[in-house]
Design a protein around this motif. Structure first.
Motif, PDB file in Angstrom:
ATOM      1  N   SER A 152       0.833  -1.201   0.000  1.00 50.33           N
ATOM      2  CA  SER A 152       0.000   0.000   0.000  1.00 50.33           C
ATOM      3  C   SER A 152       0.867   1.250   0.000  1.00 50.33           C
ATOM      4  O   SER A 152       2.094   1.175   0.147  1.00 50.33           O
ATOM      5  CB  SER A 152      -0.939  -0.006   1.209  1.00 50.33           C
ATOM      6  OG  SER A 152      -0.211  -0.111   2.402  1.00 50.33           O
ATOM      7  N   LYS A 182      -3.545   0.766  -7.606  1.00 50.77           N
ATOM      8  CA  LYS A 182      -4.533   0.040  -6.818  1.00 50.77           C
ATOM      9  C   LYS A 182      -5.725  -0.194  -7.733  1.00 50.77           C
ATOM     10  O   LYS A 182      -6.344   0.754  -8.205  1.00 50.77           O
ATOM     11  CB  LYS A 182      -4.937   0.849  -5.597  1.00 50.77           C
ATOM     12  CG  LYS A 182      -5.921   0.129  -4.710  1.00 50.77           C
ATOM     13  CD  LYS A 182      -6.168   0.926  -3.436  1.00 50.77           C
ATOM     14  CE  LYS A 182      -7.036   0.150  -2.483  1.00 50.77           C
ATOM     15  NZ  LYS A 182      -6.373  -0.967  -1.853  1.00 50.77           N
ATOM     16  N   ARG A 217      -9.419  -2.031  -8.025  1.00 49.39           N
ATOM     17  CA  ARG A 217     -10.483  -2.570  -7.164  1.00 49.39           C
ATOM     18  C   ARG A 217     -11.750  -2.717  -7.975  1.00 49.39           C
ATOM     19  O   ARG A 217     -12.150  -1.814  -8.699  1.00 49.39           O
ATOM     20  CB  ARG A 217     -10.714  -1.600  -6.002  1.00 49.39           C
ATOM     21  CG  ARG A 217     -11.833  -1.979  -5.080  1.00 49.39           C
ATOM     22  CD  ARG A 217     -11.302  -2.658  -3.838  1.00 49.39           C
ATOM     23  NE  ARG A 217     -12.384  -2.916  -2.885  1.00 49.39           N
ATOM     24  CZ  ARG A 217     -12.785  -4.115  -2.551  1.00 49.39           C
ATOM     25  NH1 ARG A 217     -12.209  -5.171  -3.051  1.00 49.39           N
ATOM     26  NH2 ARG A 217     -13.752  -4.286  -1.699  1.00 49.39           N
ATOM     27  N   THR A 218     -12.383  -3.880  -7.858  1.00 47.49           N
ATOM     28  CA  THR A 218     -13.657  -4.084  -8.549  1.00 47.49           C
ATOM     29  C   THR A 218     -14.792  -3.533  -7.696  1.00 47.49           C
ATOM     30  O   THR A 218     -14.614  -3.275  -6.500  1.00 47.49           O
ATOM     31  CB  THR A 218     -13.935  -5.583  -8.809  1.00 47.49           C
ATOM     32  OG1 THR A 218     -14.152  -6.237  -7.561  1.00 47.49           O
ATOM     33  CG2 THR A 218     -12.797  -6.242  -9.565  1.00 47.49           C
ATOM     34  N   GLU A 251     -15.367  -9.479  -9.636  1.00 44.70           N
ATOM     35  CA  GLU A 251     -14.070  -9.905  -9.132  1.00 44.70           C
ATOM     36  C   GLU A 251     -13.130 -10.163 -10.302  1.00 44.70           C
ATOM     37  O   GLU A 251     -13.563 -10.284 -11.452  1.00 44.70           O
ATOM     38  CB  GLU A 251     -14.208 -11.177  -8.289  1.00 44.70           C
ATOM     39  CG  GLU A 251     -14.667 -12.388  -9.067  1.00 44.70           C
ATOM     40  CD  GLU A 251     -14.919 -13.606  -8.178  1.00 44.70           C
ATOM     41  OE1 GLU A 251     -14.761 -13.517  -6.954  1.00 44.70           O
ATOM     42  OE2 GLU A 251     -15.279 -14.658  -8.736  1.00 44.70           O
ATOM     43  N   GLN A 286      -2.170  -9.510  -4.222  1.00 46.38           N
ATOM     44  CA  GLN A 286      -3.591  -9.749  -4.466  1.00 46.38           C
ATOM     45  C   GLN A 286      -4.095 -10.678  -3.372  1.00 46.38           C
ATOM     46  O   GLN A 286      -4.042 -11.889  -3.480  1.00 46.38           O
ATOM     47  CB  GLN A 286      -3.848 -10.348  -5.844  1.00 46.38           C
ATOM     48  CG  GLN A 286      -5.335 -10.440  -6.146  1.00 46.38           C
ATOM     49  CD  GLN A 286      -5.639 -10.914  -7.558  1.00 46.38           C
ATOM     50  OE1 GLN A 286      -4.775 -11.396  -8.275  1.00 46.38           O
ATOM     51  NE2 GLN A 286      -6.886 -10.778  -7.942  1.00 46.38           N
ATOM     52  N   GLN A 343     -11.033  -9.233  -5.360  1.00 47.55           N
ATOM     53  CA  GLN A 343     -11.591  -7.940  -5.737  1.00 47.55           C
ATOM     54  C   GLN A 343     -10.586  -6.801  -5.674  1.00 47.55           C
ATOM     55  O   GLN A 343     -10.934  -5.665  -5.955  1.00 47.55           O
ATOM     56  CB  GLN A 343     -12.799  -7.600  -4.859  1.00 47.55           C
ATOM     57  CG  GLN A 343     -13.988  -8.495  -5.153  1.00 47.55           C
ATOM     58  CD  GLN A 343     -15.204  -8.076  -4.371  1.00 47.55           C
ATOM     59  OE1 GLN A 343     -15.248  -8.192  -3.166  1.00 47.55           O
ATOM     60  NE2 GLN A 343     -16.193  -7.578  -5.092  1.00 47.55           N
ATOM     61  N   SER A 344      -9.360  -7.077  -5.318  1.00 45.79           N
ATOM     62  CA  SER A 344      -8.369  -6.021  -5.169  1.00 45.79           C
ATOM     63  C   SER A 344      -6.996  -6.513  -5.608  1.00 45.79           C
ATOM     64  O   SER A 344      -6.601  -7.631  -5.295  1.00 45.79           O
ATOM     65  CB  SER A 344      -8.325  -5.573  -3.704  1.00 45.79           C
ATOM     66  OG  SER A 344      -7.367  -4.579  -3.529  1.00 45.79           O
ATOM     67  N   ASN A 350      -3.009  -4.795  -5.935  1.00 48.27           N
ATOM     68  CA  ASN A 350      -2.118  -3.654  -5.740  1.00 48.27           C
ATOM     69  C   ASN A 350      -0.769  -3.993  -6.346  1.00 48.27           C
ATOM     70  O   ASN A 350      -0.291  -5.126  -6.216  1.00 48.27           O
ATOM     71  CB  ASN A 350      -1.932  -3.350  -4.245  1.00 48.27           C
ATOM     72  CG  ASN A 350      -3.237  -3.071  -3.558  1.00 48.27           C
ATOM     73  OD1 ASN A 350      -4.129  -2.456  -4.118  1.00 48.27           O
ATOM     74  ND2 ASN A 350      -3.360  -3.535  -2.333  1.00 48.27           N
TER      75      ASN A 350
END
Length: 189
Positions: free
Chosen positions: A14, A65, A67-68, A73, A119, A123-124, A126
């Protein structure tokens, strides 16, 4: 500057308080950076935030980043997603732990790019890319990584803002190639 702390058992990649934060298992690393600018993309079901950062060594990196929305997904495994997003010939995994990868992505023109990916869920995703081999090797040493593949000698480094974003998220890839689609648990799969 790289700070090294001990933390709990998980993974994280992050950007917080002008630092790239990397957490793998009980290793917690921070890389000082300066925010330059960002770009956001909205594909309806997928939202991309791309931040251009300058590291203390002077080179730039991109932190992304993806993100769905709540109903969708990522469909592909992490490495396949990275290969598609970068239009890569192939992806070499240099280091792997749980949901955290340090890779070298070989782009269509044959040039290698250092890409760190996390991951944790479907759904995300980075990632940060553009680090030098010296920076990657420093991270690997901090992770006490014995199980790693040597990195290529000549990699792409980002020294200009223009053209620094090398990922290629497109409507075609997101919707037609179905990088993202309805959550499987909503479809009864």
């Amino acid at each position: 500057m790289l700070a090294f702390l001990t933390g709990c058992s998980t993974t994280d990649l992050s950007y917080k308080n002008n630092k790239l934060v990397l957490q793998v298992n009980d290793k917690y690393l921070q890389v000082d950076s300066r925010y330059i600018n960002n770009r956001m993309n909205n594909f309806g079901t997928l939202f991309i935030d791309q931040k251009l950062l300058q590291l203390s060594e002077g080179n730039m990196v991109v932190y992304e980043k993806a993100r769905t929305d709540d109903m969708n997904e990522f469909y592909y495994p992490t490495i396949d997603t990275i290969k598609i997003v970068f239009d890569a010939r192939y992806v070499r995994v240099v280091y792997f732990s749980s949901s955290f990868y340090i890779t070298q992505v070989i782009l269509a023109d044959g040039r290698p790019l250092n890409v760190i990916v996390e991951q944790l869920e479907d759904q995300s995703l980075n990632m940060v890319y553009g680090m030098t081999n010296k920076q990657i090797n420093n991270l690997l040493n901090q992770l006490d990584s014995q199980e790693r593949i040597p990195v290529e000698q000549q990699v792409i480094t980002l020294d200009r803002q223009q053209g620094a974003i090398l990922s290629r998220w497109t409507t075609y890839k997101v919707n037609i190639m179905q990088l993202v689609g309805p959550k499987r648990d909503l479809m009864g799969l």
